[in-house]
Write an enzyme that holds these catalytic residues in place. Structure first.
Site, PDB file in Angstrom:
ATOM      1  N   PHE A  40       0.813  -1.222   0.000  1.00  0.00           N
ATOM      2  CA  PHE A  40       0.000   0.000   0.000  1.00  0.00           C
ATOM      3  C   PHE A  40       0.840   1.261   0.000  1.00  0.00           C
ATOM      4  O   PHE A  40       0.374   2.327  -0.385  1.00  0.00           O
ATOM      5  CB  PHE A  40      -0.948  -0.009   1.222  1.00  0.00           C
ATOM      6  CG  PHE A  40      -0.289   0.427   2.508  1.00  0.00           C
ATOM      7  CD1 PHE A  40      -0.138   1.771   2.807  1.00  0.00           C
ATOM      8  CD2 PHE A  40       0.182  -0.512   3.429  1.00  0.00           C
ATOM      9  CE1 PHE A  40       0.474   2.183   3.984  1.00  0.00           C
ATOM     10  CE2 PHE A  40       0.801  -0.107   4.601  1.00  0.00           C
ATOM     11  CZ  PHE A  40       0.952   1.241   4.879  1.00  0.00           C
TER      12      PHE A  40
ATOM     13  N   LYS B 228      -0.879  -7.148  -9.298  1.00  0.00           N
ATOM     14  CA  LYS B 228      -1.879  -7.251  -8.220  1.00  0.00           C
ATOM     15  C   LYS B 228      -1.505  -6.183  -7.193  1.00  0.00           C
ATOM     16  O   LYS B 228      -0.658  -6.382  -6.337  1.00  0.00           O
ATOM     17  CB  LYS B 228      -1.816  -8.647  -7.600  1.00  0.00           C
ATOM     18  CG  LYS B 228      -3.109  -9.130  -6.956  1.00  0.00           C
ATOM     19  CD  LYS B 228      -3.656  -8.220  -5.883  1.00  0.00           C
ATOM     20  CE  LYS B 228      -2.990  -8.384  -4.540  1.00  0.00           C
ATOM     21  NZ  LYS B 228      -3.413  -7.370  -3.545  1.00  0.00           N
TER      22      LYS B 228
ATOM     23  N   GLU C  21      -4.885  -3.666  -2.052  1.00  0.00           N
ATOM     24  CA  GLU C  21      -6.329  -3.394  -2.064  1.00  0.00           C
ATOM     25  C   GLU C  21      -6.672  -2.094  -1.333  1.00  0.00           C
ATOM     26  O   GLU C  21      -7.785  -1.612  -1.407  1.00  0.00           O
ATOM     27  CB  GLU C  21      -7.096  -4.579  -1.453  1.00  0.00           C
ATOM     28  CG  GLU C  21      -6.803  -4.884   0.010  1.00  0.00           C
ATOM     29  CD  GLU C  21      -5.538  -5.731   0.239  1.00  0.00           C
ATOM     30  OE1 GLU C  21      -4.551  -5.599  -0.522  1.00  0.00           O
ATOM     31  OE2 GLU C  21      -5.533  -6.504   1.216  1.00  0.00           O
TER      32      GLU C  21
ATOM     33  N   CYS D 115       9.390   1.909   3.562  1.00  0.00           N
ATOM     34  CA  CYS D 115      10.246   0.786   3.953  1.00  0.00           C
ATOM     35  C   CYS D 115      11.665   1.260   4.231  1.00  0.00           C
ATOM     36  O   CYS D 115      12.462   0.532   4.789  1.00  0.00           O
ATOM     37  CB  CYS D 115      10.269  -0.260   2.861  1.00  0.00           C
ATOM     38  SG  CYS D 115      10.833   0.445   1.320  1.00  0.00           S
TER      39      CYS D 115
ATOM     40  N   GLU E 169       8.463  -3.973  13.284  1.00  0.00           N
ATOM     41  CA  GLU E 169       8.450  -2.886  12.305  1.00  0.00           C
ATOM     42  C   GLU E 169       7.181  -2.084  12.589  1.00  0.00           C
ATOM     43  O   GLU E 169       6.077  -2.547  12.322  1.00  0.00           O
ATOM     44  CB  GLU E 169       8.390  -3.457  10.884  1.00  0.00           C
ATOM     45  CG  GLU E 169       8.319  -2.364   9.849  1.00  0.00           C
ATOM     46  CD  GLU E 169       8.122  -2.877   8.428  1.00  0.00           C
ATOM     47  OE1 GLU E 169       7.454  -3.893   8.232  1.00  0.00           O
ATOM     48  OE2 GLU E 169       8.643  -2.221   7.521  1.00  0.00           O
TER      49      GLU E 169
HETATM   50  P1  NAD Z   1       1.458  -6.602   3.000  1.00  0.00           P
HETATM   51  O1  NAD Z   1       2.484  -7.651   3.092  1.00  0.00           O
HETATM   52  O2  NAD Z   1       0.322  -6.625   3.956  1.00  0.00           O
HETATM   53  O3  NAD Z   1       0.787  -6.616   1.540  1.00  0.00           O
HETATM   54  C1  NAD Z   1       1.571  -6.646   0.364  1.00  0.00           C
HETATM   55  C2  NAD Z   1       0.781  -7.332  -0.728  1.00  0.00           C
HETATM   56  O4  NAD Z   1       0.510  -8.682  -0.332  1.00  0.00           O
HETATM   57  C3  NAD Z   1      -0.560  -6.677  -1.018  1.00  0.00           C
HETATM   58  O5  NAD Z   1      -0.782  -6.686  -2.398  1.00  0.00           O
HETATM   59  C4  NAD Z   1      -1.546  -7.577  -0.282  1.00  0.00           C
HETATM   60  O6  NAD Z   1      -2.812  -7.619  -0.901  1.00  0.00           O
HETATM   61  C5  NAD Z   1      -0.880  -8.931  -0.339  1.00  0.00           C
HETATM   62  N1  NAD Z   1      -1.211  -9.774   0.824  1.00  0.00           N
HETATM   63  C6  NAD Z   1      -1.462  -9.347   2.087  1.00  0.00           C
HETATM   64  N2  NAD Z   1      -1.710 -10.394   2.894  1.00  0.00           N
HETATM   65  C7  NAD Z   1      -1.609 -11.502   2.128  1.00  0.00           C
HETATM   66  C8  NAD Z   1      -1.743 -12.905   2.399  1.00  0.00           C
HETATM   67  N3  NAD Z   1      -2.041 -13.358   3.617  1.00  0.00           N
HETATM   68  N4  NAD Z   1      -1.565 -13.766   1.389  1.00  0.00           N
HETATM   69  C9  NAD Z   1      -1.261 -13.327   0.158  1.00  0.00           C
HETATM   70  N5  NAD Z   1      -1.127 -12.017  -0.154  1.00  0.00           N
HETATM   71  C10 NAD Z   1      -1.288 -11.111   0.809  1.00  0.00           C
HETATM   72  O7  NAD Z   1       2.220  -5.201   3.055  1.00  0.00           O
HETATM   73  P2  NAD Z   1       1.597  -3.741   3.143  1.00  0.00           P
HETATM   74  O8  NAD Z   1       1.028  -3.535   4.502  1.00  0.00           O
HETATM   75  O9  NAD Z   1       0.740  -3.468   1.977  1.00  0.00           O
HETATM   76  O10 NAD Z   1       2.907  -2.854   2.958  1.00  0.00           O
HETATM   77  C11 NAD Z   1       3.743  -2.489   4.014  1.00  0.00           C
HETATM   78  C12 NAD Z   1       4.899  -3.442   4.158  1.00  0.00           C
HETATM   79  O11 NAD Z   1       5.631  -3.467   2.934  1.00  0.00           O
HETATM   80  C13 NAD Z   1       5.893  -3.032   5.217  1.00  0.00           C
HETATM   81  O12 NAD Z   1       6.307  -4.184   5.894  1.00  0.00           O
HETATM   82  C14 NAD Z   1       7.041  -2.420   4.422  1.00  0.00           C
HETATM   83  O13 NAD Z   1       8.303  -2.463   5.042  1.00  0.00           O
HETATM   84  C15 NAD Z   1       7.019  -3.290   3.225  1.00  0.00           C
HETATM   85  N6  NAD Z   1       7.692  -2.640   2.115  1.00  0.00           N
HETATM   86  C16 NAD Z   1       8.940  -3.087   1.795  1.00  0.00           C
HETATM   87  C17 NAD Z   1       9.640  -2.478   0.781  1.00  0.00           C
HETATM   88  C18 NAD Z   1      11.003  -2.947   0.417  1.00  0.00           C
HETATM   89  O14 NAD Z   1      11.515  -2.459  -0.557  1.00  0.00           O
HETATM   90  N7  NAD Z   1      11.610  -3.863   1.131  1.00  0.00           N
HETATM   91  C19 NAD Z   1       9.061  -1.418   0.071  1.00  0.00           C
HETATM   92  C20 NAD Z   1       7.776  -1.003   0.419  1.00  0.00           C
HETATM   93  C21 NAD Z   1       7.100  -1.638   1.445  1.00  0.00           C
END
Ligand code: NAD
Length: 503
Positions: free
Chosen positions: A157, A181, A184, A289, A388
């Site tokens: 997100f 994808k 959401e 991140c 985090e």
């Molecule tokens: P998230 O892991 O909740 O979601 C990421 C994606 O995975 C979304 O598209 C979501 O729909 C999907 N998803 C969520 N739960 C799922 C499940 N149980 N099974 C399958 N798919 C699932 O992450 P977020 O809250 O959207 O984003 C924030 C996180 O992303 C933080 O931990 C941040 O550090 C990380 N992030 C990392 C980087 C990097 O470069 N390392 C960059 C940006 C964000």
């Protein structure tokens, strides 16, 4: 808390085969304006069948797309660059409306995405292979890079425009077709990106979007026609995506969460370090991140540093991201805001000093606001250090020496970004040698590499062996083929059953 709902909800669907497609699964999720707390939209959640349709569209488009000459594809990348550039403000407005980040920050996000498009405008050079003439008598050997086929991106997100661009720009430039994808929580930017790609001239089916949740992700991970998956998100899901995607035989790069430390040595310019800590800790409400989450104050740096930060905090303007005066917006959802705030309570209970509690300074609004927050005397056992937090909470850990600071960073399970603030070039150089983190800043708090390097962390911040964008992005989205060639030369032709020799 039940959020208010506007009467005209924006309906956000998929983009398959070159046009918008309404979801038919009957499953949808809410989209909010975090600055007002209002539900403003509803996004379709794809069924397995709908995900399959997007993959089928991408598969059908691949054979023609991969035939495009390099010059024609480079031409198209220049047009994409131009069209996205022209619509940068439209994209940024969508980011502020659904994510909440302030408009200037949203523009910055779009810019860091555009830079990756700019990089892949040079795709003819980036795809050059190697050539060895006369490897053996009359035989030449060369390597070529070819696209993988249909590739997918699953994005978080917090960067709804930039992170998808980091994936689709190199993937398309390399000749792959793409299924995205998005998160959401803020899905509209991906649909605008699809419209812009179409306007630029990307053929139908080359770029597709399936909105949704775990159902769509699981289908992507198991789909036999998807060759590779790029993921950016939290560490538990990154691990899940990596394990399941690779088990299904796919190439996977899965970037996870982070806990970024900023070490401040006693010789540092304290005002500069305090400015950097406030900017990097609270920019985008800490939902980056690469945000600084832990300040490691070494020795005598601690008291003046905490004092300098304390002075700066009341001046940070928190408010609606479209208000030009705001420097920090709300958090993405009410639930996330409450979770972030809970670390102030657990911190206090576990012995930290709450210097500033952002609940006391948050704007009086139904939006998902939390003011800037500072915890001092944090220790590595506390939840505020271990988790985090992903919000506007900076933790100060006090350590006596540089070696203690280094050990703290190296023992942390994450390894995304780190920064050191010092005037001593020798120490900084030693630090870059010793530290087990993927991206290092020296007097730079958020060391996101420029587009012609690659972005990625170490340890639990990345599963897989390729970082994203830059040269490693090109590697990820291509596979090499080595060709050994001989043209008819009667003088060197004979029957030889021995093992092929090179002399
Ligand atoms: P998230 O892991 O909740 O979601 C990421 C994606 O995975 C979304 O598209 C979501 O729909 C999907 N998803 C969520 N739960 C799922 C499940 N149980 N099974 C399958 N798919 C699932 O992450 P977020 O809250 O959207 O984003 C924030 C996180 O992303 C933080 O931990 C941040 O550090 C990380 N992030 C990392 C980087 C990097 O470069 N390392 C960059 C940006 C964000």
């Amino acid at each position: 808390m039940s959020a208010a709902v506007t009467t005209d909800l924006k309906l956000i669907g998929h983009w398959i085969g070159g046009g918008p497609v309404r979801g038919e699964s009957g499953r949808r999720g809410p989209v909010y304006n975090p600055a007002t707390g209002e539900q403003t939209g509803e996004v379709d959640f794809a069924s397995t069948d709908e995900a399959d349709r997007a993959v089928a569209a991408a598969k059908a488009a691949f054979p023609e797309w991969r035939k495009w000459s390099l010059s024609k594809r480079a031409d198209l990348m220049f047009r994409i660059y131009q069209v996205v550039e022209e619509h940068r403000e439209d994209l940024a407005r969508l980011l502020t409306a659904e994510h909440g980040k302030v408009f200037s920050d949203a523009l910055g996000e779009v810019q860091r995405g555009i830079e990756v498009i700019e990089y892949v405008c040079g795709i003819p050079s980036l795809l050059k292979g190697g050539f060895s003439e006369q490897a053996s008598t009359g035989i030449d050997v060369y390597s070529i890079r070819q696209p993988l086929g249909v590739v997918a991106g699953i994005t978080p997100f917090n960067f709804p425009a930039m992170v998808p661009m980091w994936m689709w720009a190199p993937a398309l430039a390399c000749g792959n077709t793409f299924v995205l994808k998005p998160s959401e929580k803020d899905p509209s930017a991906s649909i605008l990106a699809a419209e812009l790609l179409k306007e630029a001239g990307v053929p139908d089916g080359v770029f597709n979007v399936v909105q949704g949740d775990k159902v769509a992700v699981d289908r992507i991970l198991e789909h036999p026609d998807i060759a590779a998956v790029s993921f950016v998100g939290s560490t538990p899901i990154a691990r899940y995506v990596y394990e399941n995607g690779t088990r299904a035989g796919k190439r996977v790069q899965a970037l996870g969460g982070a806990k970024n430390h900023m070490i401040v040595l006693p010789d540092a310019d304290i005002d500069m370090a305090a400015d950097a800590a406030v900017s990097a800790g609270y920019g985008s409400a800490g939902e980056r991140c690469m945000a600084v989450s832990v300040l490691v104050a070494v020795g005598s740096a601690a008291d003046p540093l905490v004092e300098a930060i304390k002075e700066r905090l009341p001046k940070v303007k928190v408010g609606d991201g479209m208000d030009a005066a705001s420097e920090m917006g709300p958090l993405v959802t009410a639930a996330h805001r409450d979770k972030v705030a809970s670390y102030l309570d657990s911190g206090r209970e576990q012995g930290a000093t709450v210097v500033t509690d952002g609940r006391d300074t948050a704007p009086d609004s139904d939006g998902f606001f939390l003011g800037v927050s500072l915890l001092d005397d944090v220790t590595p056992e506390m939840d505020a250090y271990r988790d985090e937090i992903f919000g506007p909470v900076l933790s100060v850990v006090r350590v006596p020496t540089y070696d203690d600071a280094l050990t703290l960073v190296n023992e942390n399970p994450y390894g995304n970004g780190v920064a050191i603030f010092t005037r001593d070039g020798g120490v900084a150089r030693q630090f870059q040698f010793d530290v087990n983190v993927g991206m290092v800043g020296i007097n730079v708090p958020i060391p996101v590499p420029v587009a012609y390097y690659s972005f990625g962390g170490w340890k639990s911040s990345l599963f897989g062996d390729r970082h994203i964008y830059g040269p490693e992005g090109i590697d990820f989205y291509t596979r090499t083929k080595a060709v050994t060639s001989r043209w008819p030369d009667p003088a060197t032709s004979r029957v030889d059953l021995g093992f092929p020799q090179t002399r």
